[in-house]
Design a protein around this motif. Structure first.
Motif, PDB file in Angstrom:
ATOM      1  N   PHE A  21       0.825  -1.203   0.000  1.00 45.40           N
ATOM      2  CA  PHE A  21       0.000   0.000   0.000  1.00 45.40           C
ATOM      3  C   PHE A  21       0.865   1.260   0.000  1.00 45.40           C
ATOM      4  N   ARG A  22       1.933   1.240   0.759  1.00 46.62           N
ATOM      5  CA  ARG A  22       2.831   2.399   0.805  1.00 46.62           C
ATOM      6  C   ARG A  22       3.452   2.656  -0.567  1.00 46.62           C
ATOM      7  N   GLY A  82      -7.434   3.862  -0.500  1.00 47.28           N
ATOM      8  CA  GLY A  82      -7.761   2.898   0.551  1.00 47.28           C
ATOM      9  C   GLY A  82      -8.547   3.582   1.647  1.00 47.28           C
ATOM     10  N   GLN A  99      -5.546   3.728   6.462  1.00 55.53           N
ATOM     11  CA  GLN A  99      -4.395   3.301   5.663  1.00 55.53           C
ATOM     12  C   GLN A  99      -3.663   4.501   5.082  1.00 55.53           C
ATOM     13  N   ARG A 110      -1.811   6.450   7.805  1.00 54.41           N
ATOM     14  CA  ARG A 110      -0.640   5.707   8.254  1.00 54.41           C
ATOM     15  C   ARG A 110       0.486   5.788   7.220  1.00 54.41           C
TER      16      ARG A 110
END
Length: 142
Positions: free
Chosen positions: A9-10, A34, A38, A41
C-alpha cells in the motif's frame, strides 16, 4: 493463494505522490487509494522517512535530500509551497500590506516573512519547523 507484501500500500501511495504535479500533496489526493486509516498511516510513514514534510493538517510538501545537511528539505521554498497549498485548497488570498508597500516603493524595509491577507475562511496554520505563514492581523478568515 495471493502473496501479500508488507509495504504494497505504501508503494501505491508513493507512486501516486510521484505522479502528482507540483510540490504539494493533499490528503484528499490519496483518499481513493484505501481507507482513511491506511492513507493516514502511509502519509505518517512518508513523513518519518523524509519523503514528505507536513506543513498543515492534511497538507504535505514533497522533499529532497539537502546537500548541506543530512536532512530532507522542502523542494523550492516554504513560501512557494504554502501559496501553492492555498491555491490547491481554493482559498482566495492576497499579499499583506507590508509586502505591497515594499513592492510599490512606499517602504524600503524588506519584509522578513511572507504575510498574507485571506479573503476566504481558513482556520489551519501553515508551518514547517521555524517557518510559518503569517496571516495579516492574526485573522485566519475575512
Amino acid at each position: 493463494m495471493r502473496t501479500r507484501y508488507k509495504n504494497a500500500f505504501r508503494n501505491k501511495v508513493l507512486r501516486r505522490i510521484k505522479s502528482l504535479r507540483g510540490e504539494v500533496v493533499l490528503w484528499a489526493d490519496l483518499r481513493n487509494l484505501g481507507s482513511s486509516r491506511q492513507v493516514s498511516r502511509a502519509l505518517k510513514e512518508c513523513v518519518e522517512d523524509g519523503t514528505l514534510a507536513r506543513i498543515g493538517r492534511g497538507i504535505y510538501a514533497k522533499t529532497k535530500k539537502s546537500q548541506y545537511i543530512d536532512k530532507p528539505v522542502i523542494r523550492g521554498s516554504f513560501e512557494a509551497v504554502s501559496i501553492e497549498a492555498l491555491n490547491r485548497l481554493n482559498i482566495r488570498w492576497e499579499l499583506g500590506q507590508l509586502i505591497k508597500d515594499y513592492n510599490e516603493g512606499r517602504s524600503q524595509q524588506v519584509p522578513a516573512q511572507l504575510q498574507i491577507r485571506l479573503k476566504d475562511r481558513f482556520r489551519r496554520t501553515l508551518a514547517s519547523g521555524k517557518n510559518r505563514i503569517l496571516f495579516e492581523g492574526n485573522i485566519n478568515a475575512k
